[in-house]
Design an enzyme around this catalytic site. Sequence first.
Site, PDB file in Angstrom:
ATOM      1  N   LYS A 137      -7.023  -4.951  -2.989  1.00  0.00           N
ATOM      2  CA  LYS A 137      -7.744  -5.529  -1.847  1.00  0.00           C
ATOM      3  C   LYS A 137      -8.675  -4.496  -1.247  1.00  0.00           C
ATOM      4  CE  LYS A 137      -3.912  -4.404   1.168  1.00  0.00           C
ATOM      5  NZ  LYS A 137      -4.673  -3.393   1.941  1.00  0.00           N
ATOM      6  N   HIS A 156     -10.820   6.715   2.052  1.00  0.00           N
ATOM      7  CA  HIS A 156      -9.460   6.656   1.510  1.00  0.00           C
ATOM      8  C   HIS A 156      -9.387   5.625   0.390  1.00  0.00           C
ATOM      9  CE1 HIS A 156      -9.580   3.323   4.352  1.00  0.00           C
ATOM     10  NE2 HIS A 156      -8.637   2.756   3.619  1.00  0.00           N
ATOM     11  N   HIS A 198     -17.575   2.374   1.255  1.00  0.00           N
ATOM     12  CA  HIS A 198     -17.010   1.133   1.810  1.00  0.00           C
ATOM     13  C   HIS A 198     -17.294   1.025   3.308  1.00  0.00           C
ATOM     14  CE1 HIS A 198     -13.652  -1.658   2.984  1.00  0.00           C
ATOM     15  NE2 HIS A 198     -14.143  -2.271   1.933  1.00  0.00           N
ATOM     16  N   CYS A 218      -1.840  -2.881   7.615  1.00  0.00           N
ATOM     17  CA  CYS A 218      -1.742  -3.807   6.484  1.00  0.00           C
ATOM     18  C   CYS A 218      -0.425  -4.567   6.445  1.00  0.00           C
ATOM     19  CB  CYS A 218      -2.027  -3.074   5.187  1.00  0.00           C
ATOM     20  SG  CYS A 218      -3.781  -2.611   5.067  1.00  0.00           S
ATOM     21  N   ASP A 278      -4.584  -0.782  -1.772  1.00  0.00           N
ATOM     22  CA  ASP A 278      -5.872  -0.646  -1.104  1.00  0.00           C
ATOM     23  C   ASP A 278      -6.831  -0.015  -2.117  1.00  0.00           C
ATOM     24  OD1 ASP A 278      -6.831  -1.291   1.518  1.00  0.00           O
ATOM     25  OD2 ASP A 278      -7.006   0.842   2.015  1.00  0.00           O
ATOM     26  N   HIS A 288     -10.813   0.726  -2.522  1.00  0.00           N
ATOM     27  CA  HIS A 288     -12.168   0.687  -1.966  1.00  0.00           C
ATOM     28  C   HIS A 288     -13.198   1.353  -2.877  1.00  0.00           C
ATOM     29  CE1 HIS A 288     -10.387  -0.702   1.700  1.00  0.00           C
ATOM     30  NE2 HIS A 288      -9.866   0.453   2.053  1.00  0.00           N
ATOM     31  N   ASP A 307       0.805  -1.240   0.000  1.00  0.00           N
ATOM     32  CA  ASP A 307       0.000   0.000   0.000  1.00  0.00           C
ATOM     33  C   ASP A 307       0.838   1.290   0.000  1.00  0.00           C
ATOM     34  OD1 ASP A 307      -1.913  -1.944   0.216  1.00  0.00           O
ATOM     35  OD2 ASP A 307      -2.791  -1.233   2.087  1.00  0.00           O
TER      36      ASP A 307
HETATM   37  C1  VGL Z   1      -4.657   0.467   5.809  1.00  0.00           C
HETATM   38  C2  VGL Z   1      -6.238   1.227   7.285  1.00  0.00           C
HETATM   39  C3  VGL Z   1      -7.206   1.125   6.313  1.00  0.00           C
HETATM   40  C4  VGL Z   1      -3.228   0.108   5.549  1.00  0.00           C
HETATM   41  C5  VGL Z   1      -5.618   0.349   4.833  1.00  0.00           C
HETATM   42  O1  VGL Z   1      -2.798   0.078   4.375  1.00  0.00           O
HETATM   43  O2  VGL Z   1      -2.497  -0.147   6.532  1.00  0.00           O
HETATM   44  N1  VGL Z   1      -4.970   0.884   7.024  1.00  0.00           N
HETATM   45  N2  VGL Z   1      -6.880   0.688   5.084  1.00  0.00           N
HETATM   46 ZN    ZN Z   2      -8.311   0.756   3.524  1.00  0.00          ZN
END
Ligand code: VGL
Ligand code: ZN
Length: 203
Positions: free
Chosen positions: A104, A79, A58, A149, A52, A54, A14
């Site tokens: 994801k 986000h 979401h 993540c 990431d 979404h 990410d």
């Molecule tokens: C993440 C919170 C929500 C991450 C992704 O990449 O760590 N954290 N979505």
């Molecule tokens: Zn996320």
Amino acid sequence: MQLDTAKSAFIAIDVQNDFCPGGALAVPRGDEVVPIINSLSEKFCLCVATQDWHPCGHVSFASSHAGAQPFADGLWPDHCIQGSRGADFHPRLMQEPYRLIVRKGFRAELDSYSAFFENDGLTPTGLDGYLRGLGVSIVVLAGLALDYCVYYSAKDAAKLGYSVFLVRDAARSVGAPPGSEERAMADLLSRGVAIVDSSEVIN
Ligand code: VGL
Ligand code: ZN
């Protein structure tokens, strides 16, 4: 540190605009990982990136739940909306080395922190099958965020039987709730994940 490159995969988690300063879910100093990750990716024959990804509305967005606040109860600011600039990789991330991009969190009702399984703990992303199919038994992880993540990805990789290396200086934490990074690191150590410095991998 000598890794068998034929059996190793580098996984960058990410490294996206929304997790960097100025982004919607900014990780403090998140952008500092980019040059380190670029140096690491050059050293591996197999690199995978996660993204990431979404849909609007979401389930992980606080805005999807009346009265809910972000940064509590697994809820976040909106986000990494599919196709948005915030969901793009950081502009200085060298994308050429990555053979596979795993998206994801694309199901409206299910979040996915880990690169391997969604947050129900059951639904695979396909990454385990991909890596096994290529004979990978060692994974080296870095990216954002260390306490979410990256942590869940490292934990699942260890559960799946990979030798797991987490590159500490190539990861940064959200840091919420307080102590999240310390808890994540202690848990990973207890699971046999090796915490290493990029200089040991790059050497
Ligand atoms: C993440 C919170 C929500 C991450 C992704 O990449 O760590 N954290 N979505
Ligand atoms: Zn996320």
